[in-house]
Motif scaffolding. Structure first.
Motif, PDB file in Angstrom:
ATOM      1  N   LEU A 174       1.179   1.947   3.638  1.00 61.62           N
ATOM      2  CA  LEU A 174       0.001   1.482   2.917  1.00 61.62           C
ATOM      3  C   LEU A 174      -0.050   2.198   1.568  1.00 61.62           C
ATOM      4  O   LEU A 174       0.134   3.409   1.498  1.00 61.62           O
ATOM      5  CB  LEU A 174      -1.268   1.777   3.718  1.00 61.62           C
ATOM      6  N   LEU A 175      -0.315   1.448   0.502  1.00 66.09           N
ATOM      7  CA  LEU A 175      -0.357   2.024  -0.843  1.00 66.09           C
ATOM      8  C   LEU A 175      -1.655   1.610  -1.532  1.00 66.09           C
ATOM      9  O   LEU A 175      -1.910   0.414  -1.717  1.00 66.09           O
ATOM     10  CB  LEU A 175       0.845   1.565  -1.679  1.00 66.09           C
ATOM     11  N   ASP A 176      -2.469   2.591  -1.902  1.00 71.13           N
ATOM     12  CA  ASP A 176      -3.772   2.334  -2.511  1.00 71.13           C
ATOM     13  C   ASP A 176      -3.697   2.576  -4.015  1.00 71.13           C
ATOM     14  O   ASP A 176      -3.858   3.697  -4.492  1.00 71.13           O
ATOM     15  CB  ASP A 176      -4.833   3.239  -1.880  1.00 71.13           C
ATOM     16  N   GLU A 177      -3.428   1.515  -4.778  1.00 72.01           N
ATOM     17  CA  GLU A 177      -3.311   1.577  -6.238  1.00 72.01           C
ATOM     18  C   GLU A 177      -2.511   2.798  -6.682  1.00 72.01           C
ATOM     19  O   GLU A 177      -2.993   3.616  -7.475  1.00 72.01           O
ATOM     20  CB  GLU A 177      -4.706   1.571  -6.874  1.00 72.01           C
ATOM     21  N   PRO A 178      -1.279   2.945  -6.230  1.00 70.47           N
ATOM     22  CA  PRO A 178      -0.525   4.171  -6.505  1.00 70.47           C
ATOM     23  C   PRO A 178      -0.075   4.322  -7.948  1.00 70.47           C
ATOM     24  O   PRO A 178       0.369   5.402  -8.341  1.00 70.47           O
ATOM     25  CB  PRO A 178       0.696   4.041  -5.576  1.00 70.47           C
ATOM     26  N   PHE A 179      -0.174   3.252  -8.758  1.00 69.65           N
ATOM     27  CA  PHE A 179       0.288   3.336 -10.140  1.00 69.65           C
ATOM     28  C   PHE A 179      -0.863   3.507 -11.133  1.00 69.65           C
ATOM     29  O   PHE A 179      -0.635   3.545 -12.338  1.00 69.65           O
ATOM     30  CB  PHE A 179       1.080   2.075 -10.506  1.00 69.65           C
ATOM     31  N   SER A 180      -2.083   3.601 -10.662  1.00 72.18           N
ATOM     32  CA  SER A 180      -3.233   3.597 -11.561  1.00 72.18           C
ATOM     33  C   SER A 180      -3.305   4.845 -12.440  1.00 72.18           C
ATOM     34  O   SER A 180      -3.930   4.825 -13.499  1.00 72.18           O
ATOM     35  CB  SER A 180      -4.534   3.470 -10.754  1.00 72.18           C
ATOM     36  N   ASN A 181      -2.659   5.956 -12.022  1.00 69.69           N
ATOM     37  CA  ASN A 181      -2.684   7.180 -12.825  1.00 69.69           C
ATOM     38  C   ASN A 181      -1.569   7.249 -13.857  1.00 69.69           C
ATOM     39  O   ASN A 181      -1.454   8.239 -14.579  1.00 69.69           O
ATOM     40  CB  ASN A 181      -2.591   8.414 -11.906  1.00 69.69           C
ATOM     41  N   LEU A 182      -0.740   6.212 -13.918  1.00 70.34           N
ATOM     42  CA  LEU A 182       0.377   6.197 -14.862  1.00 70.34           C
ATOM     43  C   LEU A 182       0.004   5.421 -16.114  1.00 70.34           C
ATOM     44  O   LEU A 182      -0.792   4.478 -16.058  1.00 70.34           O
ATOM     45  CB  LEU A 182       1.604   5.544 -14.212  1.00 70.34           C
ATOM     46  N   ASP A 183       0.590   5.814 -17.254  1.00 73.12           N
ATOM     47  CA  ASP A 183       0.340   5.034 -18.468  1.00 73.12           C
ATOM     48  C   ASP A 183       1.064   3.695 -18.349  1.00 73.12           C
ATOM     49  O   ASP A 183       1.928   3.496 -17.500  1.00 73.12           O
ATOM     50  CB  ASP A 183       0.767   5.794 -19.722  1.00 73.12           C
ATOM     51  N   LEU A 199      12.156  -2.921  -0.771  1.00 70.05           N
ATOM     52  CA  LEU A 199      13.114  -3.932  -0.318  1.00 70.05           C
ATOM     53  C   LEU A 199      14.292  -3.277   0.404  1.00 70.05           C
ATOM     54  O   LEU A 199      14.734  -3.735   1.458  1.00 70.05           O
ATOM     55  CB  LEU A 199      13.624  -4.739  -1.511  1.00 70.05           C
ATOM     56  N   ASN A 200      14.796  -2.173  -0.177  1.00 74.13           N
ATOM     57  CA  ASN A 200      15.946  -1.486   0.407  1.00 74.13           C
ATOM     58  C   ASN A 200      15.605  -0.871   1.763  1.00 74.13           C
ATOM     59  O   ASN A 200      16.412  -0.905   2.696  1.00 74.13           O
ATOM     60  CB  ASN A 200      16.453  -0.400  -0.538  1.00 74.13           C
ATOM     61  N   VAL A 201      14.400  -0.309   1.855  1.00 76.12           N
ATOM     62  CA  VAL A 201      13.988   0.362   3.089  1.00 76.12           C
ATOM     63  C   VAL A 201      13.671  -0.659   4.173  1.00 76.12           C
ATOM     64  O   VAL A 201      13.914  -0.435   5.358  1.00 76.12           O
ATOM     65  CB  VAL A 201      12.778   1.274   2.816  1.00 76.12           C
ATOM     66  N   GLY A 202      13.108  -1.796   3.785  1.00 78.33           N
ATOM     67  CA  GLY A 202      12.785  -2.845   4.748  1.00 78.33           C
ATOM     68  C   GLY A 202      11.525  -2.576   5.539  1.00 78.33           C
ATOM     69  O   GLY A 202      11.307  -3.171   6.599  1.00 78.33           O
ATOM     70  N   ILE A 203      10.655  -1.700   5.034  1.00 76.70           N
ATOM     71  CA  ILE A 203       9.438  -1.346   5.758  1.00 76.70           C
ATOM     72  C   ILE A 203       8.341  -2.368   5.471  1.00 76.70           C
ATOM     73  O   ILE A 203       8.297  -2.979   4.393  1.00 76.70           O
ATOM     74  CB  ILE A 203       8.971   0.070   5.344  1.00 76.70           C
ATOM     75  N   THR A 204       7.458  -2.584   6.422  1.00 74.67           N
ATOM     76  CA  THR A 204       6.260  -3.393   6.201  1.00 74.67           C
ATOM     77  C   THR A 204       5.338  -2.626   5.266  1.00 74.67           C
ATOM     78  O   THR A 204       5.076  -1.444   5.477  1.00 74.67           O
ATOM     79  CB  THR A 204       5.531  -3.656   7.525  1.00 74.67           C
ATOM     80  N   SER A 205       4.851  -3.278   4.213  1.00 75.73           N
ATOM     81  CA  SER A 205       3.990  -2.572   3.257  1.00 75.73           C
ATOM     82  C   SER A 205       2.800  -3.437   2.864  1.00 75.73           C
ATOM     83  O   SER A 205       2.913  -4.655   2.738  1.00 75.73           O
ATOM     84  CB  SER A 205       4.781  -2.155   2.005  1.00 75.73           C
ATOM     85  N   ILE A 206       1.656  -2.767   2.702  1.00 73.55           N
ATOM     86  CA  ILE A 206       0.430  -3.418   2.241  1.00 73.55           C
ATOM     87  C   ILE A 206      -0.058  -2.619   1.042  1.00 73.55           C
ATOM     88  O   ILE A 206      -0.253  -1.409   1.122  1.00 73.55           O
ATOM     89  CB  ILE A 206      -0.641  -3.467   3.348  1.00 73.55           C
ATOM     90  N   PHE A 207      -0.251  -3.308  -0.060  1.00 79.59           N
ATOM     91  CA  PHE A 207      -0.426  -2.681  -1.362  1.00 79.59           C
ATOM     92  C   PHE A 207      -1.730  -3.153  -1.981  1.00 79.59           C
ATOM     93  O   PHE A 207      -1.979  -4.349  -2.089  1.00 79.59           O
ATOM     94  CB  PHE A 207       0.778  -3.072  -2.235  1.00 79.59           C
ATOM     95  N   VAL A 208      -2.594  -2.228  -2.381  1.00 77.21           N
ATOM     96  CA  VAL A 208      -3.877  -2.561  -2.998  1.00 77.21           C
ATOM     97  C   VAL A 208      -3.757  -2.489  -4.518  1.00 77.21           C
ATOM     98  O   VAL A 208      -3.213  -1.526  -5.074  1.00 77.21           O
ATOM     99  CB  VAL A 208      -4.982  -1.593  -2.520  1.00 77.21           C
TER     100      VAL A 208
END
Length: 306
Positions: A174-183, A199-208
């Motif tokens: 699960l990823l909660d806006e992980p890029f919001s602190n980047l320019d 894609l390489n890892v093949g894990i199920t992911s849910i991204f906010v």
């Protein structure tokens, strides 16, 4: 159904959410609904983007899946394991779910290796060191075990947070806006790297995210949320048109879009309030690189293009 995640040596898991309701109590009184009858299904190995404005319930849904919030009712299953349901509650540490927080939540006084290994307390020291080294190599940070977070760039810190979430070998990420602190320029670069990594890892992911372009880059499908509801789930490819609503930027208009479908040279627009359709000429919209037109605002008879 599970399927192997080639990069982690663990099986990716499907996630199923059914009829989820949640509200936050305010000083003993029931507050407004944050999640309203939310249902969705994420296939094993799929990347789903949750797209919507601030306050629409995206993060609450993510935290409910992680076990950091306890919904008032509804069900959540990870493969065949029912982790939320009537008389059922599985604590976060037993769900095999990893989470990357919005602020990354790195410990500034711990080295990169100790940050990544923080959730591996049940492993022996040699096993822990091996997992940390393998995961850092996976995210492109091999050899940085002894660095301190404050000596890293923003993109490197983000990858440390990602490595920490992946180190316990979760079945869902699960990823909660992980890029919001980047320019802005770094955000574009890092999100492409993360997309390729997932894609390489093949894990199920849910991204906010509340960024439409970001959702299309990272997600195999996009679920649009508004006021606690999931109002549309569509693929980012093909002829379906994913439509976002004006409230993303604070716009208000009488008739909000429920969905848009390409029908020859026309768009068939279905409205939220009366479920009727309006046909518009396709030339009023522009196709994106993904074959999708994202409409930021709609009033009867006119479209504003992104």
């Amino acid at each position: 159904m599970s399927r192997p995640g080639p990069g982690l040596g663990t099986e990716a898991a499907a996630v199923t959410v059914g009829g989820l309701h949640h509200r936050y109590d305010e000083q003993g009184d029931s507050g407004p609904d944050v999640l309203v009858d939310v249902s969705l299904a994420v296939e094993a190995g799929e990347a789903l983007a949750l797209l919507g404005p601030s306050g629409c319930g995206k993060t609450t849904l993510l935290r409910s899946i992680a076990g950091l919030e306890r919904p008032h009712r509804g069900t959540i299953a990870i493969d065949d394991d029912h982790v939320v349901g009537p008389h059922q509650w599985t604590p976060p540490e037993r769900r095999q779910v990893g989470m990357v927080f919005q602020d990354w939540a790195l410990f500034p006084h711990l080295s990169v290796a100790k940050n990544v290994g923080y959730g591996l307390s049940g492993h022996s020291r040699p096993s822990r060191a091996d997992l940390v080294g393998e995961t850092l190599a996976l995210v492109g940070l091999a050899g940085m075990e002894d660095r301190m977070p404050t000596t890293l760039s923003g993109g490197q810190q983000q990858r440390v947070a990602l490595a920490r979430a992946l180190a316990p070998r979760p079945r869902v990420l699960l990823l909660d806006e992980p890029f919001s602190n980047l320019d802005t320029s770094l955000r574009v670069e890092v999100r492409s790297e993360v997309h390729q990594l997932l894609l390489n890892v093949g894990i199920t992911s849910i991204f906010v995210t509340h960024d439409q372009e970001e959702a299309f880059v990272v997600g195999d499908r996009v679920a649009v949320m508004h006021e606690g509801h999931v109002i549309q789930i569509d693929t980012c490819l093909g002829k379906d048109v994913l439509v976002t609503i004006g409230c993303f930027t604070g716009w208000h208009f009488p008739q909000m879009i429920a969905s848009v479908h390409v029908d020859g040279d026309n768009l068939a627009v279905r409205w939220l309030n009366n479920r009727q359709s309006t046909r518009m000429a396709w030339r009023t919209c522009s196709r994106t690189a993904h074959g999708i037109s994202v409409l930021r605002e709609c009033r009867t008879g006119s479209f504003r293009e992104q």
